[in-house]
Structures are given as C-alpha cells and as structure tokens.
Design an enzyme around this catalytic site. Structure first.
Site, PDB file in Angstrom:
ATOM      1  N   LYS A   1     -61.829   0.657  -0.242  1.00 17.09           N
ATOM      2  CA  LYS A   1     -62.580  -0.245   0.632  1.00 17.09           C
ATOM      3  C   LYS A   1     -61.947  -0.295   2.029  1.00 17.09           C
ATOM      4  CE  LYS A   1     -64.186  -3.144  -3.244  1.00 17.09           C
ATOM      5  NZ  LYS A   1     -64.125  -4.516  -3.822  1.00 17.09           N
TER       6      LYS A   1
ATOM      7  N   TYR B   1     -74.410  -3.300  -4.180  1.00 18.91           N
ATOM      8  CA  TYR B   1     -73.985  -4.571  -4.772  1.00 18.91           C
ATOM      9  C   TYR B   1     -75.173  -5.451  -5.178  1.00 18.91           C
ATOM     10  CZ  TYR B   1     -68.985  -3.926  -3.762  1.00 18.91           C
ATOM     11  OH  TYR B   1     -67.671  -3.486  -3.757  1.00 18.91           O
TER      12      TYR B   1
ATOM     13  N   PHE C   1     -70.791 -15.228  -2.873  1.00 22.98           N
ATOM     14  CA  PHE C   1     -69.934 -14.327  -2.094  1.00 22.98           C
ATOM     15  C   PHE C   1     -70.668 -13.080  -1.604  1.00 22.98           C
ATOM     16  CE2 PHE C   1     -69.250 -13.306  -6.621  1.00 22.98           C
ATOM     17  CZ  PHE C   1     -69.498 -11.933  -6.647  1.00 22.98           C
TER      18      PHE C   1
ATOM     19  N   ARG D   1     -60.862   1.586 -14.275  1.00 21.26           N
ATOM     20  CA  ARG D   1     -60.913   0.113 -14.181  1.00 21.26           C
ATOM     21  C   ARG D   1     -59.560  -0.481 -14.561  1.00 21.26           C
ATOM     22  NH1 ARG D   1     -65.171  -2.794 -11.841  1.00 21.26           N
ATOM     23  NH2 ARG D   1     -64.752  -4.488 -13.321  1.00 21.26           N
TER      24      ARG D   1
ATOM     25  N   THR E   1     -60.411  -8.098 -10.940  1.00 19.07           N
ATOM     26  CA  THR E   1     -61.072  -8.328  -9.651  1.00 19.07           C
ATOM     27  C   THR E   1     -60.212  -9.198  -8.724  1.00 19.07           C
ATOM     28  OG1 THR E   1     -63.173  -8.205 -10.833  1.00 19.07           O
ATOM     29  CG2 THR E   1     -63.232  -9.094  -8.605  1.00 19.07           C
TER      30      THR E   1
ATOM     31  N   ARG F   1     -54.577  -3.202  -7.615  1.00 19.31           N
ATOM     32  CA  ARG F   1     -54.835  -4.496  -6.997  1.00 19.31           C
ATOM     33  C   ARG F   1     -53.610  -5.406  -7.067  1.00 19.31           C
ATOM     34  NH1 ARG F   1     -61.015  -5.025  -9.378  1.00 19.31           N
ATOM     35  NH2 ARG F   1     -62.108  -4.200  -7.530  1.00 19.31           N
TER      36      ARG F   1
ATOM     37  N   ASN G   1     -59.727  -6.723  -2.089  1.00 19.36           N
ATOM     38  CA  ASN G   1     -59.061  -6.167  -3.275  1.00 19.36           C
ATOM     39  C   ASN G   1     -59.046  -4.631  -3.325  1.00 19.36           C
ATOM     40  OD1 ASN G   1     -61.712  -5.790  -3.931  1.00 19.36           O
ATOM     41  ND2 ASN G   1     -61.683  -7.022  -5.793  1.00 19.36           N
TER      42      ASN G   1
ATOM     43  N   HIS H   1     -62.993  -0.165  -5.306  1.00 16.37           N
ATOM     44  CA  HIS H   1     -64.137  -0.336  -6.189  1.00 16.37           C
ATOM     45  C   HIS H   1     -64.115   0.769  -7.233  1.00 16.37           C
ATOM     46  CE1 HIS H   1     -68.249  -0.804  -7.649  1.00 16.37           C
ATOM     47  NE2 HIS H   1     -68.289   0.523  -7.631  1.00 16.37           N
TER      48      HIS H   1
ATOM     49  N   GLU I   1     -74.364   4.702  -9.089  1.00 17.24           N
ATOM     50  CA  GLU I   1     -73.591   4.647  -7.843  1.00 17.24           C
ATOM     51  C   GLU I   1     -73.317   6.048  -7.292  1.00 17.24           C
ATOM     52  OE1 GLU I   1     -70.249   2.174  -8.960  1.00 17.24           O
ATOM     53  OE2 GLU I   1     -71.532   0.393  -9.156  1.00 17.24           O
TER      54      GLU I   1
END
Ligand code: IDP
Ligand code: MG
Length: 150
Positions: A9, A49, A57, A85, A91, A102, A112, A115, A126
């Site tokens: 990100k 998203y 958010f 993951r 998260t 993270r 964070n 993704h 995606e």
C-alpha cells in the site's frame, strides 16, 4: 498451485518497505508471476474494496489507498492465499503476531502496509481487476525441485 493478489500500500512505498516486503515472499519461495507499480484511480479503489462500501472507514480507506503509488503483485504457491494472509498478520497491526509484516512494521489499522486476497475467489476477482493476462507470466525456477517432496 494457487495464485493470490498482494499489494504494498502507499505507506509501504513511502516508507521504503517494498524490498523488505517482497523479499519476505521471495525467501518463502512464493513465485512472483506479476508485478507493477500503479497509482490506483478512485473508481478502481471503489471496486476493489466494494465489500466495505457501507463501513464507516470506507472513505478514509479510499483516500489512503489512492494517496500515492502502490506495488501490485500476483504471487503463486501452495495455499498461497492463506500462507500470505498469515505472513501479513491481523488487520490491526497491534493484534498481529510478531514476525508478521504488519506487526513488524506497522501500528495502525488504517496504515497497515499490505493487502492480500482473503480467499481464492477474492484472489481471482482481484487479479482480474488489476492485471491483464499479458502481465502474468508462467515460468520455472530451478529451486522448484527442492520446495516440495515429490
Ligand atoms: P484486510 O486488509 O486484513 O483483509 P479488511 O477488513 O478487508 O482487512 O479491511 C480492508 C482494509 O481497510 C484494511 O486492511 C485497512 O487498511 C482498512 N480498515 C479496515 N478496518 C478499518 C478500521 O476500522 N479503521 C480504518 N481502516 C480500516
Ligand atoms: Mg480484506
């Protein structure tokens, strides 16, 4: 083999953590089958998203993810979705296990760093949103013979 969509990100790019993050996946012998930098247009961010459209958010998330360039990847490996993951951590970085990306580099849910698709179905959706077929590559690496029992 499974494919998954991963993104460093904008905070990861700005903080100079692209190499660190990609390196963790490479060391784990996950195969990079696509990679590019882009500045996500708002419309694509909204589609990516869309499951969060009604969350409080959503707007801050859209402005975060469009605040600077990101690095998008497609990674391949056995159970790549869940393996990645796990490597990313929860998260909220404050709940993430030490050793995860993270936990090791972030402090806030809204910053964070990474993704990763949350299921094989999300991964397929995606990957299609972010990559054209000609941007994805099938190739062999010599180390592959040493990754799994035959
Ligand atoms: P994930 O990235 O771990 O899959 P999701 O629940 O899908 O987490 O949320 C997507 C992204 O939205 C998160 O990575 C984070 O950047 C942001 N986000 C989620 N929940 C919050 C929140 O409560 N406050 C601010 N940002 C949030
Ligand atoms: Mg998610």
């Amino acid at each position: 083999m499974e494919r998954t969509f991963v993104m460093v990100k904008p905070d990861g790019v700005q903080r100079g953590l692209v190499g660190e993050i990609v390196s963790r996946f490479e060391r784990r012998a996950l195969k990079v089958t696509g990679m590019k930098m882009m500045w996500i247009p708002r419309e694509l961010a909204e589609r990516h998203y869309e499951e969060h459209r009604d969350k409080p958010f959503f707007e801050p998330l859209l402005s975060y993810i469009t605040s600077g360039p990101v690095v998008c990847m497609v990674l391949e490996g056995e159970n790549a979705v869940s393996v990645i993951r796990t490597m990313m951590g929860k998260t909220n970085p404050q709940d993430a296990m030490p050793g995860t990306i993270r936990a090791d580099f972030a402090q806030a849910t809204g910053r964070n760093l990474v993704h990763g698709s949350d299921s094989p179905e999300s991964a397929r959706r995606e990957i299609k949103l972010f990559f054209n077929d000609y941007e994805l590559h099938e190739y062999q690496k010599p180390e592959e013979d040493w990754l799994f029992e035959s």
